[in-house]
Enzyme design. Structure first.
Site, PDB file in Angstrom:
ATOM      1  N   ARG A  57      29.701  30.752  46.831  1.00  0.00           N
ATOM      2  CA  ARG A  57      31.272  30.732  46.325  1.00  0.00           C
ATOM      3  C   ARG A  57      31.911  29.831  47.140  1.00  0.00           C
ATOM      4  NH1 ARG A  57      35.525  30.438  42.937  1.00  0.00           N
ATOM      5  NH2 ARG A  57      37.485  31.695  43.457  1.00  0.00           N
TER       6      ARG A  57
ATOM      7  N   VAL B  99      41.858  37.038  42.251  1.00  0.00           N
ATOM      8  CA  VAL B  99      43.251  37.321  42.967  1.00  0.00           C
ATOM      9  C   VAL B  99      43.157  36.360  44.407  1.00  0.00           C
ATOM     10  CG1 VAL B  99      44.267  39.387  44.033  1.00  0.00           C
ATOM     11  CG2 VAL B  99      43.316  39.412  41.678  1.00  0.00           C
TER      12      VAL B  99
ATOM     13  N   THR C 268      43.520  47.022  43.479  1.00  0.00           N
ATOM     14  CA  THR C 268      44.014  48.342  42.677  1.00  0.00           C
ATOM     15  C   THR C 268      43.430  49.378  43.014  1.00  0.00           C
ATOM     16  OG1 THR C 268      44.681  46.635  41.034  1.00  0.00           O
ATOM     17  CG2 THR C 268      44.455  49.143  40.301  1.00  0.00           C
TER      18      THR C 268
ATOM     19  N   ARG D  47      33.327  39.911  33.294  1.00  0.00           N
ATOM     20  CA  ARG D  47      33.218  41.262  33.894  1.00  0.00           C
ATOM     21  C   ARG D  47      33.651  42.006  32.600  1.00  0.00           C
ATOM     22  NH1 ARG D  47      36.542  41.061  39.320  1.00  0.00           N
ATOM     23  NH2 ARG D  47      37.677  39.665  37.928  1.00  0.00           N
TER      24      ARG D  47
ATOM     25  N   THR E 155      37.698  46.353  42.677  1.00  0.00           N
ATOM     26  CA  THR E 155      37.739  47.741  42.790  1.00  0.00           C
ATOM     27  C   THR E 155      37.390  48.237  41.474  1.00  0.00           C
ATOM     28  OG1 THR E 155      39.992  47.858  42.311  1.00  0.00           O
ATOM     29  CG2 THR E 155      39.548  48.137  44.632  1.00  0.00           C
TER      30      THR E 155
ATOM     31  N   ASP F 122      34.956  35.131  52.130  1.00  0.00           N
ATOM     32  CA  ASP F 122      34.287  35.865  51.046  1.00  0.00           C
ATOM     33  C   ASP F 122      32.751  35.890  51.698  1.00  0.00           C
ATOM     34  OD1 ASP F 122      34.893  35.982  47.614  1.00  0.00           O
ATOM     35  OD2 ASP F 122      32.775  36.164  48.255  1.00  0.00           O
TER      36      ASP F 122
ATOM     37  N   CYS G  61      40.803  44.840  34.988  1.00  0.00           N
ATOM     38  CA  CYS G  61      41.801  45.601  35.228  1.00  0.00           C
ATOM     39  C   CYS G  61      42.145  46.648  34.026  1.00  0.00           C
ATOM     40  CB  CYS G  61      42.895  44.534  35.502  1.00  0.00           C
ATOM     41  SG  CYS G  61      43.007  43.536  36.747  1.00  0.00           S
TER      42      CYS G  61
END
Length: 430
Positions: free
Chosen positions: A46, A23, A128, A333, A91, A41, A267
C-alpha cells in the site's frame, strides 16, 4: 518519506495517522496541508502504491497525492516524536459477529513503543468502536505497556464520517465530532480538525458519548434499510412493486427515503454488532438491532430464492453485475453479493460475475472466479446488484445483448426502471 529528525525540524504540530485506508488516507492528506504529518500503514504494498501516486481506494487523485507533503512509511521507527497520534484502522467482526479489536490494539501497541512520553502526546481514535473501548480497552493497553495516562499520554476520540465514493460529503465539508479526556485535549483537537473542515467541529460531552454517536449513526441506517427490505419481502408476496409504493410514499414531506437492497460494507453491515455487543454485556437483549441485522444479512438469499421461483425453478447461466458493497467504489469488504451468488449456486445456477470498479485480483481472491467482461455474451438470468454508473447507463441494445432468449433481467436497485426495454425481455424488480 521523512525521518523523525525531519519532523523535529518543523515548528508545526507533528501528527501520525496510523492506517491509510478509506478513512486514514483522506484524513492524512487533508491534515498534511496544515501540519507535519506521517502516514503509517503496515501494508508495504500500500505504501509503495501511494508513493507511486496510486490510491487503490479511489479516494485521492494522483495529482493531489504527488502535491502532498504527507510522509508515507511502513516503518514504525518513523512514527516517533509526534504530538498527536490518530488511529484509523479497521474494526471488523469475527465469524461469530463479535467485535474484533485486533487492529486497534496492534496500532495502540505500536504507538506505545514509539511515543515520547516527554511530549505527552494525544492519542485519538477514529475507528468505530462501542463506548468504553478508547478509555478502558485502549487506555488500559497503553498503561499496561508502561505509560501513565495523563502524565505520558492523553486520549481523544473523533468518529470517522468518510463516505466512500462521496465527493459531496468529503472530509473538508462535514462536521467533525471531537471528544477528549479533558478540556485541553478537546481544544487541541478543535484546532487540529477545525483546520481541515469548513463545517466546524462539535464538542461531544465525553469520549463515550462520541463513541456511541458514531455507532448509532450506522445502526440507525441499517435498521431503516432493514425495514424497507422487509417491506419488499411483504410486497413481493403480493406482486406489488416496492418502487411503485416508494414513489407514492415519498410525496409526503416527512417520509424517510430509504430503499431496499443488499447491505454490506465495513460500516453499516458491521457497526450494529458493536452496539449489540455492548448491549449484551450490560444484560440487555437488543431486539431491534439484531432483527435488522438478521433481515439485511438474509436479503441476498431471499432475492436468490425469489428469482429462482420466478424462473419456475429452472437453473441456468446467471450474471451478477456488481460485487462491491456500494456503487462506484472498489471496496469488496463484506459484500452481500456473495450471499446472492452462493445461494444461486446452491439452487443450481452457473454464476458469472462482473464489476468495473473491483480489482480483478481481489475478485479472484474473494469470489474464486475470474470477473467477466460485459461484451455481449448472453445469460439466462442477469442481475443488476450494484448501481454503478456504467451499469445504470446501459441502453436498451446493451441490455438486450446481455439477456438470452426467454431470459430474465433482475433489477435489484431499480436502475433500469422506466427504460424502454427490448421486446422479449422479462423484467423483474423488488
Amino acid at each position: 518519506m521523512s525521518s523523525e529528525a525531519d519532523m523535529a525540524q518543523s515548528g508545526k504540530t507533528r501528527i501520525v495517522v496510523a492506517g491509510l485506508g478509506y478513512v486514514g488516507l483522506p484524513l492524512a492528506v487533508a491534515l498534511a496541508e496544515h501540519f507535519a504529518v506521517v502516514g503509517f500503514d503496515i501494508d508495504k504494498g500500500r505504501i509503495g502504491e501511494l508513493r507511486e501516486g496510486h490510491d487503490r481506494t479511489g479516494e485521492i487523485e494522483a495529482a493531489r497525492l504527488a502535491a502532498s507533503s504527507l510522509n508515507l512509511t511502513s516503518d514504525e521507527a518513523d512514527c516517533g516524536a509526534a504530538d498527536v497520534y490518530i488511529v484509523t484502522v479497521p474494526t471488523p467482526v469475527d465469524m461469530a459477529n463479535r467485535p474484533d479489536l485486533g487492529a486497534v490494539l496492534s496500532a495502540t501497541a505500536m504507538i506505545a513503543r514509539v511515543a515520547d512520553p516527554a511530549r505527552r502526546p494525544t492519542i485519538v481514535y477514529e475507528s468505530t468502536v462501542y463506548p468504553g473501548v478508547t478509555e478502558e480497552t485502549c487506555g488500559g493497553a497503553l498503561e499496561a505497556a508502561g505509560l501513565k495516562r495523563g502524565r505520558d499520554f492523553r486520549l481523544g476520540y473523533s468518529p470517522e464520517r468518510i463516505n466512500p465514493g462521496d465527493r459531496i460529503h468529503s472530509i473538508d465539508k462535514i462536521v467533525k465530532v471531537i471528544a477528549g479526556e479533558d478540556d485541553e485535549v478537546v481544544e487541541q483537537l478543535a484546532q487540529v480538525y477545525g483546520a481541515i473542515t469548513s463545517a466546524g467541529v462539535f464538542r461531544a460531552a465525553s469520549i463515550k458519548a462520541a463513541e456511541a454517536a458514531k455507532v448509532i449513526e450506522n445502526a440507525q441506517r441499517d435498521i431503516n434499510v432493514a425495514f424497507m427490505n422487509e417491506v419488499a419481502q411483504i410486497l413481493g408476496g403480493m406482486g406489488v412493486s416496492t418502487w411503485d409504493v416508494l414513489a407514492a410514499a415519498k410525496t409526503k414531506w416527512n417520509f424517510l427515503g430509504f430503499e431496499p437492497g443488499l447491505v454490506g460494507g465495513h460500516c453499516i453491515g458491521v457497526d450494529p454488532y458493536y452496539l449489540s455487543h455492548l448491549a449484551q454485556s450490560l444484560g440487555h437483549h437488543p431486539q431491534v438491532i439484531l432483527a435488522g441485522r438478521d433481515t439485511n444479512d438474509g436479503m441476498g438469499r431471499w432475492i436468490a430464492d425469489r428469482l429462482h421461483a420466478h424462473r419456475a425453478g429452472k437453473a441456468g447461466t446467471a450474471l451478477v453485475l456488481g460485487l462491491t458493497f456500494k456503487e462506484n467504489v472498489p471496496d469488496l469488504r463484506n459484500s452481500r453479493s456473495a450471499d446472492l451468488i452462493e445461494r444461486l449456486e446452491q439452487l443450481g445456477h452457473r454464476v458469472s460475475v462482473a464489476d468495473p470498479h473491483a480489482d480483478p485480483r481481489e475478485v479472484r481472491a474473494e469470489f474464486g472466479r475470474e470477473p467477466e467482461k460485459v461484451d455481449g455474451r448472453a445469460f439466462d438470468l442477469v442481475i443488476g446488484a450494484v448501481k454503478h454508473d456504467q451499469y445504470r447507463d446501459f441502453d436498451r441494445d446493451q441490455l438486450a445483448a446481455l439477456v438470452a432468449p426467454d431470459g430474465t433481467l433482475a433489477d435489484i436497485k431499480a436502475m433500469w426502471r422506466g427504460k424502454d426495454m427490448p421486446a422479449g425481455i422479462d423484467y423483474w424488480s423488488l
